[in-house]
Design a protein around this motif. Sequence first.
Motif, PDB file in Angstrom:
ATOM      1  N   UNK A  29       3.441  -0.939 -14.705  1.00 52.10           N
ATOM      2  CA  UNK A  29       4.168  -1.758 -13.729  1.00 52.10           C
ATOM      3  C   UNK A  29       3.492  -1.815 -12.364  1.00 52.10           C
ATOM      4  N   UNK A  30       2.434  -1.049 -12.172  1.00 62.93           N
ATOM      5  CA  UNK A  30       1.639  -1.154 -10.953  1.00 62.93           C
ATOM      6  C   UNK A  30       0.616  -2.294 -11.032  1.00 62.93           C
ATOM      7  N   UNK A  31       0.502  -2.909 -12.171  1.00 64.15           N
ATOM      8  CA  UNK A  31      -0.436  -4.006 -12.346  1.00 64.15           C
ATOM      9  C   UNK A  31      -0.097  -5.163 -11.408  1.00 64.15           C
ATOM     10  N   UNK A  32      -1.070  -5.553 -10.609  1.00 62.29           N
ATOM     11  CA  UNK A  32      -0.862  -6.612  -9.622  1.00 62.29           C
ATOM     12  C   UNK A  32      -2.178  -6.874  -8.892  1.00 62.29           C
ATOM     13  N   UNK A  33      -2.176  -7.925  -8.109  1.00 58.70           N
ATOM     14  CA  UNK A  33      -3.236  -8.113  -7.123  1.00 58.70           C
ATOM     15  C   UNK A  33      -2.789  -7.406  -5.850  1.00 58.70           C
ATOM     16  N   UNK A  34      -3.651  -6.568  -5.329  1.00 60.00           N
ATOM     17  CA  UNK A  34      -3.345  -5.792  -4.133  1.00 60.00           C
ATOM     18  C   UNK A  34      -4.069  -6.390  -2.928  1.00 60.00           C
ATOM     19  N   UNK A  35      -3.311  -6.542  -1.853  1.00 62.66           N
ATOM     20  CA  UNK A  35      -3.828  -7.122  -0.626  1.00 62.66           C
ATOM     21  C   UNK A  35      -3.670  -6.143   0.536  1.00 62.66           C
ATOM     22  N   UNK A  36      -4.665  -6.071   1.394  1.00 60.61           N
ATOM     23  CA  UNK A  36      -4.490  -5.354   2.646  1.00 60.61           C
ATOM     24  C   UNK A  36      -4.201  -6.379   3.742  1.00 60.61           C
ATOM     25  N   UNK A  58       7.638  -4.665   6.863  1.00 59.72           N
ATOM     26  CA  UNK A  58       8.038  -6.052   6.624  1.00 59.72           C
ATOM     27  C   UNK A  58       7.796  -6.306   5.146  1.00 59.72           C
ATOM     28  N   UNK A  59       8.862  -6.319   4.352  1.00 58.55           N
ATOM     29  CA  UNK A  59       8.725  -6.243   2.905  1.00 58.55           C
ATOM     30  C   UNK A  59       7.981  -7.430   2.296  1.00 58.55           C
ATOM     31  N   UNK A  60       8.007  -8.574   2.949  1.00 57.99           N
ATOM     32  CA  UNK A  60       7.319  -9.746   2.404  1.00 57.99           C
ATOM     33  C   UNK A  60       6.049 -10.086   3.192  1.00 57.99           C
ATOM     34  N   UNK A  61       5.789  -9.359   4.273  1.00 58.94           N
ATOM     35  CA  UNK A  61       4.546  -9.546   4.988  1.00 58.94           C
ATOM     36  C   UNK A  61       4.521 -10.681   5.989  1.00 58.94           C
ATOM     37  N   UNK A 114      -0.053  -4.605   0.255  1.00 57.77           N
ATOM     38  CA  UNK A 114       0.926  -5.377  -0.481  1.00 57.77           C
ATOM     39  C   UNK A 114       0.415  -5.592  -1.900  1.00 57.77           C
ATOM     40  N   UNK A 115       1.309  -5.972  -2.781  1.00 58.50           N
ATOM     41  CA  UNK A 115       0.899  -6.344  -4.126  1.00 58.50           C
ATOM     42  C   UNK A 115       1.747  -7.506  -4.620  1.00 58.50           C
ATOM     43  N   UNK A 116       1.138  -8.262  -5.508  1.00 61.67           N
ATOM     44  CA  UNK A 116       1.839  -9.383  -6.114  1.00 61.67           C
ATOM     45  C   UNK A 116       1.503  -9.416  -7.587  1.00 61.67           C
ATOM     46  N   UNK A 117       2.523  -9.243  -8.392  1.00 59.02           N
ATOM     47  CA  UNK A 117       2.379  -9.311  -9.842  1.00 59.02           C
ATOM     48  C   UNK A 117       2.665 -10.740 -10.293  1.00 59.02           C
ATOM     49  N   UNK A 118       2.183 -11.156 -11.450  1.00 60.37           N
ATOM     50  CA  UNK A 118       2.437 -12.513 -11.941  1.00 60.37           C
ATOM     51  C   UNK A 118       3.923 -12.813 -12.008  1.00 60.37           C
ATOM     52  N   UNK A 119       4.308 -13.925 -11.419  1.00 59.13           N
ATOM     53  CA  UNK A 119       5.699 -14.344 -11.464  1.00 59.13           C
ATOM     54  C   UNK A 119       6.608 -13.630 -10.484  1.00 59.13           C
ATOM     55  N   UNK A 120       6.038 -12.788  -9.651  1.00 60.91           N
ATOM     56  CA  UNK A 120       6.844 -12.040  -8.687  1.00 60.91           C
ATOM     57  C   UNK A 120       6.392 -12.338  -7.267  1.00 60.91           C
ATOM     58  N   UNK A 121       7.268 -12.050  -6.319  1.00 65.89           N
ATOM     59  CA  UNK A 121       6.925 -12.224  -4.920  1.00 65.89           C
ATOM     60  C   UNK A 121       6.010 -11.097  -4.441  1.00 65.89           C
ATOM     61  N   UNK A 122       5.243 -11.414  -3.425  1.00 68.84           N
ATOM     62  CA  UNK A 122       4.433 -10.393  -2.762  1.00 68.84           C
ATOM     63  C   UNK A 122       5.364  -9.356  -2.145  1.00 68.84           C
ATOM     64  N   UNK A 123       4.985  -8.094  -2.239  1.00 68.85           N
ATOM     65  CA  UNK A 123       5.857  -7.025  -1.756  1.00 68.85           C
ATOM     66  C   UNK A 123       5.037  -5.923  -1.088  1.00 68.85           C
ATOM     67  N   UNK A 124       5.617  -5.361  -0.072  1.00 70.43           N
ATOM     68  CA  UNK A 124       4.973  -4.267   0.647  1.00 70.43           C
ATOM     69  C   UNK A 124       4.954  -3.013  -0.230  1.00 70.43           C
TER      70      UNK A 124
END
Length: 125
Positions: A88-95, A106-109, A36-46
């Motif tokens: 636009x790929x800039x984000x924090x990435x989570x496994x 599950x798009x929001x995890x 997943x990734x989450x960019x500033x001001x955006x929701x976490x997304x798969x």
Amino acid sequence: VQLQASGGGLVQAGDSLRLSCAASGRTFSNNGMGWFRQAPGKERALVAAINWSGTTRYYTDSVKGRFAISRDNAKNTLYLQMNSLKPEDTAVYYCAAGPMRTIVVDLRGMKYNYWGQGTQVTVSS
């Protein structure tokens, strides 16, 4: 299961990075996995997901053809190969680990049970 993500960094547009997610604490192959990734001001997304054996994969449209998710069950490690990176790929990435062996799209995890701490990916233009 405990998850430790690594491999993020600051790169230029067009460069590549490979993220890793080391798993411990239980049998890694029992879980479908996701990035997943989450960019500033955006929701976490798969971004991508994979089933326990690596035979089924999912990618969000924006990364298709550029990113590749894979896993090595013998090493208890999940990977995300990211090519042709864009700003636009800039984000924090989570496994994350899903609740079952099958792939979990599950798009929001919300269905994922275990999360790594995140690794920052910054792509400059």
